[in-house]
Design a protein around this motif. Structure first.
Motif, PDB file in Angstrom:
ATOM      1  N   ALA A  63       0.835  -1.204   0.000  1.00 48.94           N
ATOM      2  CA  ALA A  63       0.000   0.000   0.000  1.00 48.94           C
ATOM      3  C   ALA A  63       0.865   1.246   0.000  1.00 48.94           C
ATOM      4  CB  ALA A  63      -0.914  -0.006   1.226  1.00 48.94           C
ATOM      5  N   ALA A  64       1.898   1.233   0.839  1.00 44.43           N
ATOM      6  CA  ALA A  64       2.784   2.396   0.915  1.00 44.43           C
ATOM      7  C   ALA A  64       3.455   2.621  -0.431  1.00 44.43           C
ATOM      8  CB  ALA A  64       3.820   2.176   2.004  1.00 44.43           C
ATOM      9  N   ALA A  65       3.901   1.534  -1.057  1.00 44.14           N
ATOM     10  CA  ALA A  65       4.586   1.669  -2.342  1.00 44.14           C
ATOM     11  C   ALA A  65       3.650   2.264  -3.386  1.00 44.14           C
ATOM     12  CB  ALA A  65       5.090   0.295  -2.791  1.00 44.14           C
ATOM     13  N   VAL A  66       2.418   1.773  -3.400  1.00 44.32           N
ATOM     14  CA  VAL A  66       1.446   2.305  -4.372  1.00 44.32           C
ATOM     15  C   VAL A  66       1.231   3.791  -4.132  1.00 44.32           C
ATOM     16  CG1 VAL A  66      -0.988   2.251  -5.067  1.00 44.32           C
ATOM     17  CG2 VAL A  66       0.302   0.114  -4.759  1.00 44.32           C
ATOM     18  N   PHE A  67       1.082   4.145  -2.870  1.00 44.27           N
ATOM     19  CA  PHE A  67       0.858   5.544  -2.541  1.00 44.27           C
ATOM     20  C   PHE A  67       2.039   6.408  -2.982  1.00 44.27           C
ATOM     21  CE2 PHE A  67       1.357   9.121   0.416  1.00 44.27           C
ATOM     22  CZ  PHE A  67       0.169   9.779   0.177  1.00 44.27           C
ATOM     23  N   VAL A  68       3.242   5.932  -2.674  1.00 42.28           N
ATOM     24  CA  VAL A  68       4.434   6.711  -3.005  1.00 42.28           C
ATOM     25  C   VAL A  68       4.546   6.892  -4.526  1.00 42.28           C
ATOM     26  CG1 VAL A  68       6.954   6.621  -3.028  1.00 42.28           C
ATOM     27  CG2 VAL A  68       5.715   6.153  -0.921  1.00 42.28           C
ATOM     28  N   ILE A  69       4.251   5.815  -5.262  1.00 37.69           N
ATOM     29  CA  ILE A  69       4.367   5.913  -6.722  1.00 37.69           C
ATOM     30  C   ILE A  69       3.281   6.821  -7.300  1.00 37.69           C
ATOM     31  CG2 ILE A  69       4.184   4.598  -8.884  1.00 37.69           C
ATOM     32  CD1 ILE A  69       5.497   2.259  -7.323  1.00 37.69           C
ATOM     33  N   ALA A  70       2.076   6.712  -6.733  1.00 39.79           N
ATOM     34  CA  ALA A  70       0.974   7.482  -7.298  1.00 39.79           C
ATOM     35  C   ALA A  70       1.002   8.940  -6.873  1.00 39.79           C
ATOM     36  CB  ALA A  70      -0.350   6.851  -6.874  1.00 39.79           C
ATOM     37  N   PHE A  71       1.710   9.219  -5.797  1.00 38.64           N
ATOM     38  CA  PHE A  71       1.663  10.548  -5.188  1.00 38.64           C
ATOM     39  C   PHE A  71       1.764  11.721  -6.180  1.00 38.64           C
ATOM     40  CE2 PHE A  71       3.262  14.237  -3.012  1.00 38.64           C
ATOM     41  CZ  PHE A  71       2.486  14.293  -1.869  1.00 38.64           C
ATOM     42  N   PRO A  72       2.814  11.771  -7.005  1.00 36.92           N
ATOM     43  CA  PRO A  72       2.935  12.951  -7.877  1.00 36.92           C
ATOM     44  C   PRO A  72       1.839  13.043  -8.931  1.00 36.92           C
ATOM     45  CG  PRO A  72       4.616  11.331  -8.382  1.00 36.92           C
ATOM     46  CD  PRO A  72       3.937  10.855  -7.147  1.00 36.92           C
ATOM     47  N   PHE A  73       1.182  11.918  -9.212  1.00 38.74           N
ATOM     48  CA  PHE A  73       0.125  11.960 -10.231  1.00 38.74           C
ATOM     49  C   PHE A  73      -1.217  12.328  -9.618  1.00 38.74           C
ATOM     50  CE2 PHE A  73       3.348   8.800 -11.451  1.00 38.74           C
ATOM     51  CZ  PHE A  73       3.913   9.512 -12.491  1.00 38.74           C
ATOM     52  N   PHE A 127      -1.474  14.247  -6.652  1.00 37.28           N
ATOM     53  CA  PHE A 127      -1.405  15.581  -6.065  1.00 37.28           C
ATOM     54  C   PHE A 127      -0.729  16.564  -7.017  1.00 37.28           C
ATOM     55  CE2 PHE A 127      -1.661  12.658  -2.501  1.00 37.28           C
ATOM     56  CZ  PHE A 127      -2.735  13.205  -1.807  1.00 37.28           C
ATOM     57  N   SER A 128      -0.876  17.848  -6.662  1.00 31.54           N
ATOM     58  CA  SER A 128      -0.364  18.888  -7.559  1.00 31.54           C
ATOM     59  C   SER A 128       1.164  18.976  -7.490  1.00 31.54           C
ATOM     60  CB  SER A 128      -0.950  20.227  -7.145  1.00 31.54           C
ATOM     61  OG  SER A 128      -0.431  20.577  -5.882  1.00 31.54           O
ATOM     62  N   MET A 129       1.697  19.779  -8.400  1.00 31.71           N
ATOM     63  CA  MET A 129       3.128  19.999  -8.462  1.00 31.71           C
ATOM     64  C   MET A 129       3.620  20.602  -7.155  1.00 31.71           C
ATOM     65  SD  MET A 129       4.970  21.862 -11.578  1.00 31.71           S
ATOM     66  CE  MET A 129       5.305  23.496 -11.019  1.00 31.71           C
ATOM     67  N   ALA A 149      10.009  17.595 -14.713  1.00 32.86           N
ATOM     68  CA  ALA A 149      11.291  17.592 -14.006  1.00 32.86           C
ATOM     69  C   ALA A 149      11.079  17.392 -12.516  1.00 32.86           C
ATOM     70  CB  ALA A 149      12.031  18.906 -14.265  1.00 32.86           C
ATOM     71  N   ILE A 150      10.002  17.983 -12.013  1.00 30.00           N
ATOM     72  CA  ILE A 150       9.748  17.850 -10.573  1.00 30.00           C
ATOM     73  C   ILE A 150       9.330  16.425 -10.221  1.00 30.00           C
ATOM     74  CG2 ILE A 150       8.117  18.540  -8.761  1.00 30.00           C
ATOM     75  CD1 ILE A 150       8.493  21.384  -9.805  1.00 30.00           C
ATOM     76  N   VAL A 151       8.472  15.854 -11.061  1.00 27.06           N
ATOM     77  CA  VAL A 151       8.067  14.464 -10.827  1.00 27.06           C
ATOM     78  C   VAL A 151       9.294  13.559 -10.881  1.00 27.06           C
ATOM     79  CG1 VAL A 151       6.777  12.521 -11.756  1.00 27.06           C
ATOM     80  CG2 VAL A 151       5.728  14.779 -11.644  1.00 27.06           C
ATOM     81  N   TYR A 152      10.160  13.836 -11.840  1.00 26.65           N
ATOM     82  CA  TYR A 152      11.378  13.043 -11.995  1.00 26.65           C
ATOM     83  C   TYR A 152      12.239  13.151 -10.739  1.00 26.65           C
ATOM     84  CZ  TYR A 152      15.834  11.540 -14.005  1.00 26.65           C
ATOM     85  OH  TYR A 152      17.016  10.908 -14.246  1.00 26.65           O
ATOM     86  N   THR A 187       3.967  17.948  -4.657  1.00 28.42           N
ATOM     87  CA  THR A 187       5.112  17.101  -4.976  1.00 28.42           C
ATOM     88  C   THR A 187       6.403  17.776  -4.542  1.00 28.42           C
ATOM     89  OG1 THR A 187       3.858  16.433  -6.892  1.00 28.42           O
ATOM     90  CG2 THR A 187       6.150  15.736  -6.812  1.00 28.42           C
ATOM     91  N   ASN A 188       6.445  19.081  -4.759  1.00 24.49           N
ATOM     92  CA  ASN A 188       7.628  19.845  -4.378  1.00 24.49           C
ATOM     93  C   ASN A 188       7.868  19.786  -2.875  1.00 24.49           C
ATOM     94  OD1 ASN A 188       9.719  21.246  -5.413  1.00 24.49           O
ATOM     95  ND2 ASN A 188       8.433  22.802  -6.380  1.00 24.49           N
ATOM     96  N   ILE A 189       6.784  19.918  -2.143  1.00 25.05           N
ATOM     97  CA  ILE A 189       6.911  19.857  -0.692  1.00 25.05           C
ATOM     98  C   ILE A 189       7.388  18.468  -0.266  1.00 25.05           C
ATOM     99  CG2 ILE A 189       5.606  19.848   1.469  1.00 25.05           C
ATOM    100  CD1 ILE A 189       3.896  22.051   0.239  1.00 25.05           C
ATOM    101  N   MET A 190       6.854  17.464  -0.943  1.00 27.80           N
ATOM    102  CA  MET A 190       7.251  16.104  -0.620  1.00 27.80           C
ATOM    103  C   MET A 190       8.740  15.906  -0.898  1.00 27.80           C
ATOM    104  SD  MET A 190       5.677  13.986   0.897  1.00 27.80           S
ATOM    105  CE  MET A 190       5.450  12.353   1.386  1.00 27.80           C
ATOM    106  N   ILE A 191       9.242  16.516  -1.976  1.00 21.76           N
ATOM    107  CA  ILE A 191      10.675  16.407  -2.261  1.00 21.76           C
ATOM    108  C   ILE A 191      11.471  16.993  -1.092  1.00 21.76           C
ATOM    109  CG2 ILE A 191      12.537  17.163  -3.774  1.00 21.76           C
ATOM    110  CD1 ILE A 191      10.506  17.174  -6.059  1.00 21.76           C
ATOM    111  N   THR A 192      11.037  18.158  -0.627  1.00 22.78           N
ATOM    112  CA  THR A 192      11.723  18.770   0.513  1.00 22.78           C
ATOM    113  C   THR A 192      11.707  17.817   1.706  1.00 22.78           C
ATOM    114  OG1 THR A 192      10.845  20.873  -0.236  1.00 22.78           O
ATOM    115  CG2 THR A 192      11.817  20.830   1.956  1.00 22.78           C
ATOM    116  N   ALA A 193      10.527  17.265   1.972  1.00 26.31           N
ATOM    117  CA  ALA A 193      10.417  16.356   3.115  1.00 26.31           C
ATOM    118  C   ALA A 193      11.375  15.178   2.949  1.00 26.31           C
ATOM    119  CB  ALA A 193       8.993  15.868   3.268  1.00 26.31           C
ATOM    120  N   LEU A 194      11.468  14.668   1.717  1.00 21.21           N
ATOM    121  CA  LEU A 194      12.353  13.520   1.488  1.00 21.21           C
ATOM    122  C   LEU A 194      13.825  13.903   1.658  1.00 21.21           C
ATOM    123  CD1 LEU A 194      10.484  11.830  -1.477  1.00 21.21           C
ATOM    124  CD2 LEU A 194      10.738  10.942   0.840  1.00 21.21           C
TER     125      LEU A 194
END
Lengths: 297, 406, 265
Positions: free
Chosen positions: B101-111, B113-115, B246-249, B118-125
């Protein structure tokens, strides 16, 4: 020559302020072996309290002398009260915890106090009224020394003497020294160690408040962040002199004050703040016990 | 019996009244009076005094209750998430679906939610990576590091400068940044080898500030406060990526790198080196007496920790496409420390949770973001007093010997 | 079993100062192969300081500490503690110094550190050699715990062990470094008579089965007299007597300095 004298006195002033703050570090460290990270914030709160008191009193239309005395007293009382409360909340419950925990708690307290003042007051620089009056006899030397500088040096000297007296000759001073030597033993001999620790925080905070008021009046502005760098530098001064030693704190502070003053005066002001840290690294490598420290680290 | 209870109750109320009065007094100048020195007016905020009084009255009850509870229980109490997470990790039936479930969520996340998200998530990561790195130094080997931002800066400037001068691409800069982080960690390690605890904290703090001052003042090298702009995002072969692509990448790069970090740290923890690091935290003298080279293991700890800061720095530069010294202040270091402390020193899951809480909460609760730093401060103090182990306390590995013991 | 008379440790004129204070004053001590030797003396006589000197925690002011292994002599003054452990000394501490938040097994596994060599790269890559080494470490450590009798609490945190077990775990951890000389600093301190008797058996077994020599600091005279083949008595940093238990019991210096009030024990 005049320029040299100016820098010399500037360094002396700086050093005096560092010394007033460094005392608190050294005394607290002597007793509970903790770097009271929030100590710089106490100094900042002292300055803020003085500013607020002075503004209110000016508004009420009191005369200059009354304002100075009351504002300074308010700063001292409030800083002491904050010092006392901080110890009770953030350090006392951790008396037996690992050092790392206490240190992190201290950092948290420092962060809290800074932002507390930031939110309750302002993030801007506030102009600080010139509390220290002009001295007539200093006029011809005004290019070398400002009245506030003279005032700071004299006040610091007086406070150091008072403090030395307190520690050497009074009952509580003796208890403080005993607790610094061996807390358990002091406790067995009937010394109320918690009381001693509280008094140490109160005294250290009060001297820091005096430093805060003096520097604020000297520079003419304050903000919530002023305690951080000053606090760290004062800590370095305390380590330089030998942490736990009061004359050491003064000596270390003066050395740091002069170094900064001459370096910025003759060479460059870009790295003014880096000195303290450079010093610190060097001392800790070559003489971790500091110049006057005896205790083996 | 009843008189006893009511007496203690009255005693408690009395204490709380005193506490409330004390705090009303204490906060009076700062909270109530506000001076506007420009317009020369004084604002009196009496309502604050009331709030403080009422608040501290109530909180003092909680405080006393918590303190007395704290004194009674022994240290090894298990965490809020402890039993829960133990269950999850021990039973395959539970944890496999959760991972999926976590993997699915992580993969689907950028698609989904908005850019922006996703940007905030990158910061968190990125902070997850920094937290995991600092965790090696602070949580596992027990050295309080307050200059972590310096290594983060080193990584960011490595990429920025290499790219600016030599056009070196992200993928080359990433290992170089990590290596530079490690090398600086070792170089800093030598002078501070003898230090522990408070001294180490202050020296590393000083080191962090020196690095920042150098970046600010040495214009020829670092372009001073104005920083370096136009740093490219990570390239994907030779494809031209739009901003959102680029952000999704970058998001996926970040996910993979975080998994990589966790993987490496897990392996390290469960090894000869990892055990030596923990032993170093527990008792340096005994550690040496057991034949562990203190110098070597300490430097290893520093290098292992700062590598991730260097790598995180490269990623930060690639994400913001701009670096300047103000991104690497002491508060950045303290923030990462908060993540480690809140999450649980020494615990990987804890650090990940800590980073998510501390980065995402203030982002999404905008009203709250003003209070972010003050809350960090409170969190640090309270965690140390009531839950020094963090949200997820680290557990030691269990070994099984049923076969042999029979 | 008669101990062979080959010396494995020779300490000559060892002196150690703290500031102006002479903690150890030109102290001589020899230990032969497979011998149990005790170092006794009143509190503060310098026994633990002596331990700290020969295990490298302190650097002695003067004198020689020479180890003799397989006919090769080596002076080890001022060598770092971890290297001394590598050379084959292992010790326990007077005030137990376990790695409290690590498990019992992990504590012993730490002792294997200097006898294994997998690096950071090995840990990350988990190549065949490092996996094998890890397995060996676990098995070796487990076997030691079995010998010591702690096999039922391998996964407990060292902090949570009962006091007597903590003392034994310290010995287990020291044994994991495969020493030829084991230095025990008051191993029976705080133990009840039952535990002390078990400890005595254990120490004997370590010597007999593993062939490890033992140097022991202990205040429990019964234990010392029962175990040791040779006793050194130290007072104010100086050696005041040396001999077999029988000799020491009747030595007037010792009685005066130390055993005076305990002769009837």
């Amino acid at each position: 020559m005049d320029y040299f004298l100016e820098l010399f006195l500037g360094g002396l002033t700086r050093g005096s302020i560092y010394a007033l703050i460094a005392l608190g570090y050294t005394m607290v460290y002597g007793i509970i072996q903790l770097i009271n990270f929030a100590h710089g914030e106490i100094y900042m709160i002292g300055a803020f309290t003085a500013l607020i008191a002075a503004s209110v009193l000016t508004f009420a239309g009191l005369n200059q002398l009354a304002i100075i005395v009351i504002a300074a007293l308010a700063a001292i009382i409030y800083s002491a009260a904050y010092g006392y409360t901080i110890e009770k909340i953030a350090y006392k419950p951790l008396r037996n915890a690992p050092r790392l925990s206490v240190l992190i708690s201290a950092i948290g307290m420092s962060l809290f106090l800074q932002n507390y003042v930031l939110l309750a007051q302002t993030s801007n620089f506030l102009p600080f009224p010139e509390l220290i009056p002009e001295f007539e006899f200093l006029k011809p030397y005004s290019h070398i020394i400002r009245p506030s500088e003279l005032f700071i040096c004299i006040t610091t000297a007086v406070i150091m003497l008072l403090l030395t007296f307190l520690i050497k000759f009074t009952k509580i001073g003796k208890a403080m020294r005993a607790a610094a030597q061996d807390k358990t033993m002091a406790m067995l001999l009937g010394i109320d160690v918690n009381l001693v620790i509280s008094v140490t925080f109160i005294v250290g905070s009060a001297t820091a408040a005096i430093g805060g008021v003096l520097i604020a009046s000297h520079i003419g502005q304050i903000n919530f962040y002023m305690g951080f760098i000053a606090g760290i530098k004062a800590f370095v001064a305390a380590v330089l002199g030998g942490i736990g030693s009061i004359p050491g704190a003064v000596l270390g502070s003066l050395i740091l004050g002069w170094t900064e003053s001459f370096f910025t005066g003759y060479i460059s002001s870009d790295y003014e703040d880096a000195f303290a840290f450079l010093f610190l690294v060097l001392i800790l490598i070559f003489r971790p016990s500091g110049i006057l420290g005896k205790k083996e680290y | 019996m009843t008189t006893d209870i009511s007496a203690s109750k009255i005693d408690g109320i009395k204490k709380s009244v005193y506490t409330a009065l004390w705090f009303m007094f204490l906060t009076f100048p700062i909270m109530v009076i506000k001076v506007n020195t420009i317009d020369n007016i004084i604002i009196w905020r009496w309502e604050n005094m009331f709030f403080i009084g009422a608040g501290s009255f109530i909180l003092s009850f909680i405080w006393r209750y918590m303190i007395s509870k704290n004194e009674m229980k022994s240290e090894d109490s298990t965490g809020i998430l402890q039993t829960f997470s133990e269950k999850i990790t021990s039973e395959k039936k539970i944890y496999i679906p959760i991972i999926i479930a976590a993997a699915v969520f992580v993969i689907a996340f950028p698609f989904i939610f908005s850019m922006y998200n996703t940007n905030i998530m990158i910061t968190a990561l990125i902070y997850v990576m920094l937290g995991l790195g600092l965790n090696i130094v602070v949580g596992i080997s027990g050295h309080l590091f307050l200059g972590y931002a310096a290594f983060y800066a080193a990584g960011a400037y490595t990429y920025a400068l290499l790219n600016h001068h030599f056009d070196i691409s992200f993928w080359f800069a990433l290992p170089i940044g990590a290596a530079i982080g490690a090398v600086i960690g070792i170089l800093l390690g030598f002078p501070v080898l003898r230090l522990k605890g408070d001294y180490l904290a202050i020296v590393t703090l000083g080191f962090g500030e020196i690095v920042r001052l150098i970046l600010e003042n040495w214009n020829d090298f670092s372009f001073g406060p104005s920083g370096i702009a136009n740093i490219p995002r990570p390239p994907l072969f030779n494809l031209k990526l739009s901003l959102s692509e680029a952000i999704v990448y970058l998001y996926f790069i970040m996910v993979v790198l975080c998994i990589f970090t966790v993987f490496i740290i897990r392996r390290l923890e469960d090894s000869r080196i990892g055990r030596a690091l923990v032993a170093l935290r527990e008792d340096e003298t005994a550690c040496q007496a057991m034949g562990i080279d203190k110098t070597k293991i300490k430097l290893t700890a520093f290098a292992l920790g700062t590598t991730w800061a260097g790598m995180g720095g490269v990623l930060f530069a690639a994400k913001t496409t701009f670096v300047n010294p103000s991104s690497f202040t002491i508060w950045e270091s303290i923030m990462v420390l908060c993540i480690v402390v809140l999450g649980g020193m020494g615990s990987i899951v804890g650090v990940i949770i800590g980073a998510m809480i501390l980065i995402l909460l203030p982002e999404y609760l905008r009203a709250f973001s003003e209070y972010r730093m003050i809350i960090f401060g409170i969190v640090l103090v309270l965690m140390m007093i009531f839950r020094p182990g963090g949200i997820v306390t680290s557990v030691r590995k269990n070994y099984k010997f049923e076969l042999e013991s029979k | 079993m008669k101990p062979s008379k080959e010396k494995i440790l020779e300490v000559k004129k060892l002196t150690m100062d703290f500031g102006g204070l002479r903690a150890i004053d030109s102290f001589d001590l020899d230990i032969c192969d497979k011998e149990i030797v005790a170092l006794i003396g009143p509190n503060g006589a310098g026994k633990t300081t002596f331990f700290n000197c020969i295990t490298g925690i302190y650097k002695p002011a003067s004198g020689d500490i020479v180890i003799n292994k397989n006919g090769k002599k080596e002076r080890i003054n001022g060598v770092r503690p971890n290297l001394i452990t590598e050379k084959g000394f292992a010790r326990t501490f007077q005030n137990i110094r376990l790695f409290g938040n690590m498990t019992v097994l992990e504590n012993v596994m730490i002792g294997r550190h200097c006898r294994s060599k997998s690096s950071v790269a090995g840990a990350i890559l988990r190549n065949k050699a490092s996996i094998q080494e890890e397995k060996d470490i676990v098995n070796f450590s487990y076997n030691i715990l079995k010998k010591i009798g702690l096999q039922n609490s391998v996964n407990e945190l060292a902090n949570n062990l009962p006091y007597g077990d903590q003392r034994r775990l310290e010995i287990a951890r020291a044994l994991a470094t495969e020493p030829f000389l084991l230095l025990l600093d008051e191993p029976a301190a705080g133990m009840n008579p039952n535990e002390t008797a078990e400890l005595a058996d254990l120490i004997k077994r370590i010597r007999d089965e593993e062939g490890i020599s033992i140097l022991l600091i202990e205040h429990d005279m019964k234990l010392v007299m029962k175990l040791s083949e040779l006793i050194f008595v130290v007072d104010y940093g100086k050696k005041i007597a040396q001999g077999t238990p029988e000799e020491i019991k009747v030595n007037p210096n010792v009685i005066k300095a130390y055993l005076g009030e305990e002769t009837n024990a």
